[in-house]
Enzyme design. Structure first.
Site, PDB file in Angstrom:
ATOM      1  N   ASP A 200     -22.030 -35.320 -11.868  1.00 12.24           N
ATOM      2  CA  ASP A 200     -20.777 -35.208 -11.112  1.00 12.24           C
ATOM      3  C   ASP A 200     -19.756 -36.285 -11.477  1.00 12.24           C
ATOM      4  O   ASP A 200     -18.862 -36.579 -10.698  1.00 12.24           O
ATOM      5  CB  ASP A 200     -21.079 -35.269  -9.604  1.00 12.24           C
ATOM      6  CG  ASP A 200     -21.746 -36.582  -9.197  1.00 12.24           C
ATOM      7  OD1 ASP A 200     -22.209 -37.331 -10.085  1.00 12.24           O
ATOM      8  OD2 ASP A 200     -21.809 -36.864  -7.992  1.00 12.24           O
TER       9      ASP A 200
ATOM     10  N   ARG B 163     -25.595 -33.244  -4.581  1.00 13.25           N
ATOM     11  CA  ARG B 163     -24.619 -33.728  -3.591  1.00 13.25           C
ATOM     12  C   ARG B 163     -23.479 -32.713  -3.477  1.00 13.25           C
ATOM     13  O   ARG B 163     -23.727 -31.605  -3.046  1.00 13.25           O
ATOM     14  CB  ARG B 163     -24.098 -35.106  -3.995  1.00 13.25           C
ATOM     15  CG  ARG B 163     -23.734 -35.962  -2.805  1.00 13.25           C
ATOM     16  CD  ARG B 163     -23.160 -37.271  -3.259  1.00 13.25           C
ATOM     17  NE  ARG B 163     -24.164 -38.162  -3.754  1.00 13.25           N
ATOM     18  CZ  ARG B 163     -24.724 -39.137  -3.042  1.00 13.25           C
ATOM     19  NH1 ARG B 163     -24.357 -39.326  -1.805  1.00 13.25           N
ATOM     20  NH2 ARG B 163     -25.629 -39.923  -3.561  1.00 13.25           N
TER      21      ARG B 163
ATOM     22  N   ASP C 158     -21.050 -42.447  -9.041  1.00 11.86           N
ATOM     23  CA  ASP C 158     -19.670 -42.834  -8.714  1.00 11.86           C
ATOM     24  C   ASP C 158     -19.580 -44.036  -7.770  1.00 11.86           C
ATOM     25  O   ASP C 158     -18.668 -44.847  -7.902  1.00 11.86           O
ATOM     26  CB  ASP C 158     -18.848 -41.642  -8.202  1.00 11.86           C
ATOM     27  CG  ASP C 158     -19.556 -40.848  -7.124  1.00 11.86           C
ATOM     28  OD1 ASP C 158     -20.643 -41.290  -6.676  1.00 11.86           O
ATOM     29  OD2 ASP C 158     -19.012 -39.802  -6.725  1.00 11.86           O
TER      30      ASP C 158
ATOM     31  N   ASP D 286     -26.901 -35.782 -10.811  1.00 14.04           N
ATOM     32  CA  ASP D 286     -25.941 -34.829 -10.232  1.00 14.04           C
ATOM     33  C   ASP D 286     -24.936 -34.259 -11.240  1.00 14.04           C
ATOM     34  O   ASP D 286     -24.301 -33.233 -10.963  1.00 14.04           O
ATOM     35  CB  ASP D 286     -25.154 -35.495  -9.097  1.00 14.04           C
ATOM     36  CG  ASP D 286     -26.047 -35.893  -7.928  1.00 14.04           C
ATOM     37  OD1 ASP D 286     -27.142 -35.327  -7.801  1.00 14.04           O
ATOM     38  OD2 ASP D 286     -25.635 -36.778  -7.155  1.00 14.04           O
TER      39      ASP D 286
ATOM     40  N   ARG E 197     -29.047 -48.638  -2.531  1.00 14.01           N
ATOM     41  CA  ARG E 197     -27.716 -48.284  -2.039  1.00 14.01           C
ATOM     42  C   ARG E 197     -27.290 -49.465  -1.169  1.00 14.01           C
ATOM     43  O   ARG E 197     -28.043 -49.904  -0.298  1.00 14.01           O
ATOM     44  CB  ARG E 197     -27.759 -46.986  -1.244  1.00 14.01           C
ATOM     45  CG  ARG E 197     -28.277 -45.804  -2.083  1.00 14.01           C
ATOM     46  CD  ARG E 197     -27.787 -44.482  -1.556  1.00 14.01           C
ATOM     47  NE  ARG E 197     -28.438 -43.360  -2.219  1.00 14.01           N
ATOM     48  CZ  ARG E 197     -27.972 -42.752  -3.303  1.00 14.01           C
ATOM     49  NH1 ARG E 197     -26.840 -43.181  -3.869  1.00 14.01           N
ATOM     50  NH2 ARG E 197     -28.599 -41.722  -3.833  1.00 14.01           N
TER      51      ARG E 197
ATOM     52  N   GLY F 251     -28.795 -43.761  -6.676  1.00 15.03           N
ATOM     53  CA  GLY F 251     -30.020 -42.977  -6.891  1.00 15.03           C
ATOM     54  C   GLY F 251     -30.522 -43.148  -8.317  1.00 15.03           C
ATOM     55  O   GLY F 251     -29.738 -43.093  -9.258  1.00 15.03           O
TER      56      GLY F 251
ATOM     57  N   THR G 115     -27.008 -40.457 -13.242  1.00 17.25           N
ATOM     58  CA  THR G 115     -27.269 -39.694 -12.014  1.00 17.25           C
ATOM     59  C   THR G 115     -27.693 -38.283 -12.397  1.00 17.25           C
ATOM     60  O   THR G 115     -27.169 -37.730 -13.374  1.00 17.25           O
ATOM     61  CB  THR G 115     -26.026 -39.621 -11.092  1.00 17.25           C
ATOM     62  OG1 THR G 115     -26.245 -38.598 -10.102  1.00 17.25           O
ATOM     63  CG2 THR G 115     -24.754 -39.270 -11.835  1.00 17.25           C
TER      64      THR G 115
HETATM   65  O1  F6P Z   1     -27.069 -38.872  -6.368  1.00 21.58           O
HETATM   66  C1  F6P Z   1     -28.380 -38.494  -6.623  1.00 21.58           C
HETATM   67  C2  F6P Z   1     -29.000 -37.873  -5.403  1.00 21.58           C
HETATM   68  O2  F6P Z   1     -30.336 -37.540  -5.695  1.00 21.58           O
HETATM   69  C3  F6P Z   1     -28.264 -36.665  -4.828  1.00 21.58           C
HETATM   70  O3  F6P Z   1     -28.542 -35.502  -5.545  1.00 21.58           O
HETATM   71  C4  F6P Z   1     -28.762 -36.656  -3.410  1.00 21.58           C
HETATM   72  O4  F6P Z   1     -27.820 -36.058  -2.549  1.00 21.58           O
HETATM   73  C5  F6P Z   1     -28.900 -38.112  -3.094  1.00 21.58           C
HETATM   74  O5  F6P Z   1     -29.015 -38.796  -4.338  1.00 21.58           O
HETATM   75  C6  F6P Z   1     -30.086 -38.457  -2.239  1.00 21.58           C
HETATM   76  O6  F6P Z   1     -29.999 -39.804  -1.914  1.00 21.58           O
HETATM   77  P1  F6P Z   1     -31.189 -40.684  -1.360  1.00 21.58           P
HETATM   78  O7  F6P Z   1     -32.177 -40.871  -2.471  1.00 21.58           O
HETATM   79  O8  F6P Z   1     -30.548 -41.964  -0.967  1.00 21.58           O
HETATM   80  O9  F6P Z   1     -31.790 -39.907  -0.238  1.00 21.58           O
END
Ligand code: F6P
Length: 319
Positions: free
Chosen positions: A129, A171, A103, A127, A72, A11, A125
Site C-alpha cells: 500500500d 488494511r 507508511d 499490504d 508500533r 508490522g 509491508t
Molecule cells: O500492515 C501490515 C498488517 O499486517 C495489516 O495487514 C494489518 O491490518 C495490520 O498489520 C495488523 O497489525 P497488528 O500486527 O498490529 O495487529
C-alpha cells in the site's frame, strides 16, 4: 557519512531480514560502520542500538520476521520523543538512518529528516500500500501464503459444496486479496477500492451455481465487514452452508520467497548508495523493474497508488 543505522518498524514482513543484511553488507563494503536499532522507533527512543558486523547478518536472508524486532510506537509523533531519539543516534556518532517499514514508519522517517537527521525509507509491508513502488517487501511472499490457503479452502469447499469467505490482510489496500483472487481462482472479490453490494454478490453466487460450480470462494479484504456475520447472512439467503476463515497473522510469517529476497537485496544496497550521495527524506521503490527513489513527503501526501483495475476485470472475466 561514516556511520549509519538501520531499523525495522510497524508490522513485520518477510524480506525485512534480507533488506537488513543488504544494508549491513553494502554499508561495510563501503567502509561504513553500521548499527542495528532493536525494536523499531521504540528501541531508538530507549537507546537500544548495537554495532553490526557481517556475521550478525549471516543466515538471515532466508528467515521471516525481523532479527531487529519491530514495534508500533505512536508516541514517536511527539517531537520531544524524536529529539531524544536523535540524541541517542548522536551518542553513537550515527549520521544517517535506513528505515524499513510501512507508511507509519515513513512518517517517522520524514519527521526525523525534517529535524535535520538524514533518513531513507524502504517499503517493508505485506499490504503493498505504499506509493512510489510497484511492490513492497513481503507482499509477494504473503501472496504465496494466501494462495496456498485459498487452494486448501477450495478442496474442502468443493467436497462439501460450500461457500467459503476468506478474509485477507491489507488494511485499506485490496492488493493482497485482488492478486490472490486471480492466482487462486476465487469466484468473488471484495476490496475497499470497489463499491460493494451484497445483493449483487448473492445474485452472482446464484449465477455460479447455475453454471455448475461446486464451491464459491469469496476473497475479501480485512476491515470491510464482520465476515462471520456475513457468512450467516449468505447462508440464510442461499440455503448453502457458508464458512468464514480469517487468515490473520499467518500471512505475515514464513520464509521470504525468492522475489522478496532479490528486491530486498537491491533496495537495501540502493539505500546505502543514496545516503553516500548525501540524499535524505527519500524512499526507495521498484517501478517497471527499475530501482527508483522519491521524495518521502510526496510519497505520503500527493502520490497515489494506482488500483489494478485490469486484474479486477480479469478476475471477473475468468469467473
Ligand atoms: O500492515 C501490515 C498488517 O499486517 C495489516 O495487514 C494489518 O491490518 C495490520 O498489520 C495488523 O497489525 P497488528 O500486527 O498490529 O495487529
Amino acid at each position: 557519512i561514516k556511520k549509519i543505522g538501520v531499523l525495522t518498524s510497524g508490522g513485520d514482513a518477510p524480506g525485512m531480514n534480507a533488506a537488513i543484511r543488504a544494508v549491513v553488507r553494502a554499508g561495510l563494503s563501503e567502509g561504513l560502520e553500521v548499527f542495528g536499532i532493536y525494536g523499531g522507533y521504540y528501541g531508538l527512543y530507549h537507546g537500544n542500538i548495537k554495532p553490526m558486523g557481517r556475521h550478525d547478518v549471516s543466515d538471515v536472508i532466508n528467515r521471516g520476521g525481523t532479527i531487529l524486532g519491530s514495534a508500533r510506537f505512536p508516541e514517536f509523533k511527539e517531537e520531544s520523543i524524536r529529539q531524544e531519539a536523535i540524541e541517542n543516534l548522536k551518542k553513537h556518532g550515527i549520521d544517517a538512518l535506513v528505515v524499513i517499514g510501512g507508511d507509519g514508519s515513513y512518517m517517522g522517517a520524514m519527521k526525523l529528516s525534517e529535524m535535520g537527521f538524514p533518513c531513507i525509507g524502504l517499503p517493508g509491508t505485506i499490504d503493498n500500500d505504499i506509493s512510489g513502488t510497484d511492490y513492497t517487501l513481503g507482499f509477494m511472499t504473503a501472496l504465496d501464503t494466501v494462495v496456498d490457503a485459498i487452494d486448501r479452502l477450495r478442496d474442502t469447499s468443493s467436497s462439501h459444496n460450500r461457500i467459503s469467505i476468506v478474509e485477507i490482510m491489507g488494511r485499506h489496500c485490496g492488493d493482497l486479496a485482488l492478486w490472490a483472487s486471480v492466482a487462486g481462482g476465487s469466484e468473488y472479490i471484495i476490496v475497499p477500492e470497489v463499491d460493494f453490494d451484497e445483493s449483487e454478490l448473492l445474485k452472482q453466487i446464484e449465477d455460479g451455481e447455475a453454471k455448475g460450480k461446486k464451491h464459491a470462494i469469496i476473497a475479501i479484504t480485512e476491515l470491510m465487514t464482520d465476515v462471520n456475520a456475513m457468512a450467516k447472512r449468505i447462508e440464510s439467503a442461499t440455503g448453502r452452508e457458508t464458512r468464514a476463515t480469517i487468515l490473520g497473522h499467518i500471512q505475515r510469517g514464513g520464509a521470504p520467497n525468492a522475489w522478496d529476497r532479490v528486491q530486498a537485496s537491491r533496495m537495501g544496497s540502493f539505500a546505502v548508495e543514496l545516503l553516500l550521495k548525501g540524499e535524505s527524506a527519500r524512499c526507495v521503490g521498484i517501478q517497471k523493474g527499475q530501482l527508483v527513489h522519491h521524495n518521502i513527503i510526496e510519497c505520503l501526501t500527493t502520490m497515489r497508488r494506482p488500483f489494478r483495475q485490469d486484474l479486477y476485470d480479469l478476475s471477473n472475466r475468468l469467473f
